[in-house]
Design an enzyme around this catalytic site. Structure first.
Site, PDB file in Angstrom:
ATOM      1  CE  LYS A   1      -2.250  -5.335   3.415  1.00  0.00           C
ATOM      2  NZ  LYS A   1      -1.887  -5.176   1.981  1.00  0.00           N
TER       3      LYS A   1
ATOM      4  CB  SER B   1      -3.034  -1.612   1.337  1.00  0.00           C
ATOM      5  OG  SER B   1      -2.625  -2.881   0.891  1.00  0.00           O
TER       6      SER B   1
ATOM      7  CB  SER C   1       0.011  -3.112  -0.814  1.00  0.00           C
ATOM      8  OG  SER C   1      -1.003  -2.342  -1.418  1.00  0.00           O
TER       9      SER C   1
END
Length: 504
Positions: free
Chosen positions: A96, A171, A195
């Protein structure tokens, strides 16, 4: 950087901001009293920073074009090879884009951070490389990670691998999309309100939010220390357990960590589930935002676990539906204070800080109009509550989070696992430029009712695919006792090995 002292005018403005009325003579006195303090800062400035060394060679990689990035999931492609042998040898892992990868640009989904390059690796990166894994890139995420949808990245929306008109979930949106599409087997996501689990649910992956503190968050841009979590998103349960085995454990740099030992997650996969007691948390079903086919898919999957030998019963606690409100006060006031006003790092904690991130991220104030409306809404709420009520409700929510934790622990004293839908609905359509801005904000937060409470309490929670409805995956969430990830993996592996989730 050169340390410069304040002028009389600057000192007077600082005094007024601290509610002090100083005379000219007072200002002259304090200006002189500041000089020894400034000398101490000059000494600190002259010393080299104490951050981890970078051990594995790499280049900065490249930003792939549309042909290589149909889902808009890649932020950057690289090839950083780890050791020649180890638990992760032969595996490719994507990160990420809020995780520090030295020498590789990191945006954290934001236009205001574009151009920032971390100077050291996060602990999870070092552990992947030391275990023989290869880091193959950074995945797009949502703007400062503040959306459960995948439409707030500054470089366009991330698309669902099963239907490009729908969200991949945020996310950790790019991580979910890349794993769900089969482009990589493993990814590291981060989870403050869901997320990891939301993109796992919507993109058809296995996603584990570990117990708070199990995986070091050192070298990852925080949102709020008490709800920050990092963990694996993978294509199957075994790979998830393998990646968690490689990254978990105390690193001496993260004050979130309070337990040294790490369980053997891979051995747990070999056990049957005849002795497991599973509680269906009814409060996680039939919510106002729930879709009937999602609830049914999860209930059908629970019956599979029953046939495999687990005992099943229904349980309930009204605190589950209070949990999102408790989380909201902690998250909104906390992120305002730490991630934004505190320039990403905040204060009041020992551990690995990034001075370069503080310097770069502090410029958001000059470009605040670029923030998406969902983030603006969070900031406006958080700042209002901090200014109007002086942090009262953040403090009360932290106190109530202990009660929330106790309520789940009471249930888990009778059951090994609590089960519910990860997200009450399937992946939602990506809002377009023609849609009302209120819908854009709604699409960022409407799915977190079941996931967010467990960020507040710190319980481990795993999302596993359990079916496809109308062409989109459905996720089932398993929640366990603190540091009992092994039991969640045992149940998830039993389900995965007995069922083709894409066919049910």
């Amino acid at each position: 950087m050169a340390i410069t002292g304040p002028t009389i005018t600057e000192l007077n403005l600082i005094a007024k901001s601290l509610c002090m009325d100083l005379s000219d003579s007072d200002l002259e006195l304090h200006l002189s009293l500041l000089q020894p303090n400034l000398a101490a800062y000059e000494l600190i400035d002259s010393l080299p920073d104490n951050v981890p060394f970078v051990t594995h060679p790499r280049t900065s990689g490249y930003e792939p074009d549309l042909e290589q990035n149909e889902l808009n999931a890649w932020h950057r492609k690289v090839s950083i090879k780890g050791e020649k042998s180890g638990l992760l040898a032969g595996y490719k892992v994507v990160l990420k884009d809020n995780i520090f990868l030295a020498g590789v640009p990191m945006n954290n989904g934001a236009s205001t951070l574009q151009g920032y390059i971390p100077e050291y690796d996060a602990t999870v990166v070092s552990r992947i490389l030391n275990a023989g894994g290869e880091i193959v890139g950074k995945a797009h995420c949502e703007y400062f990670c503040l959306s459960g949808g995948s439409h707030t990245n500054s470089k366009h929306s991330v698309k669902n691998p099963y239907n490009p008109l729908h969200s991949s979930g945020g996310s950790s949106s790019g991580c979910g999309a890349l794993v769900g599409a089969g482009e990589v087997e493993m990814a590291i996501g981060c989870d403050q309100g869901g997320s990891i689990r939301i993109p796992a649910s919507w993109s058809g992956c296995v996603g584990m939010k570990p117990t708070w503190g199990l995986v070091p968050y050192s070298g990852i841009m925080p949102i709020e220390n008490t709800i920050d979590n990092a963990g694996p998103i993978t294509n199957n349960v075994e790979n998830n357990a393998k990646l968690l085995q490689a990254i978990a454990g105390h690193d001496g740099l993260d004050p979130r960590q309070y337990r040294q030992g790490v369980d053997d997650y891979l051995t747990s996969l070999k056990s049957n589930i005849n002795d497991l007691k599973i509680g269906i948390l009814t409060d996680g079903f039939n919510r106002p935002e729930s879709e009937e086919d999602v609830d049914k898919a999860v209930l059908d999957a629970i019956q599979v676990l029953s046939k495999l030998g687990a005992s099943i019963d229904e349980v309930s606690t009204p605190w589950h539906n209070i949990g999102q409100s408790i989380w909201l006060a902690v998250a909104l006031e906390g992120l305002t204070d730490q991630m934004m006003l505190g320039n990403g790092m905040g204060r009041g904690w020992k551990g690995l800080h990034s001075t370069s991130l503080i310097d770069r991220h502090s410029s958001w104030r000059m470009r605040a109009n670029e923030l998406p409306n969902n983030l603006k809404s969070c900031l406006l709420t958080g700042q209002y509550m901090l200014e109007k009520y002086n942090g009262h409700f953040y403090a009360k929510a932290q106190n109530l989070s202990r009660r929330l934790t106790d309520e789940y622990d009471k249930l888990l004293s009778h059951f090994d696992i609590l089960i519910m839908p990860t997200t009450p609905m399937k992946a939602t359509p990506i809002p377009t430029a023609d849609d009302d801005e209120a819908l854009h904000v709604q699409r960022a937060f409407e799915m977190i009712g079941n996931t967010s409470p467990f960020d507040t309490t710190g319980h481990p929670a795993l999302s596993i695919p359990c079916g496809i409805r109308n062409g989109l995956p459905v996720g089932m969430m398993l929640v366990g006792n603190h540091f009992d990830e092994a039991t969640l993996y045992r149940a998830a592996q039993a389900y995965e090995q007995s069922t083709d989730w894409k066919a049910v």
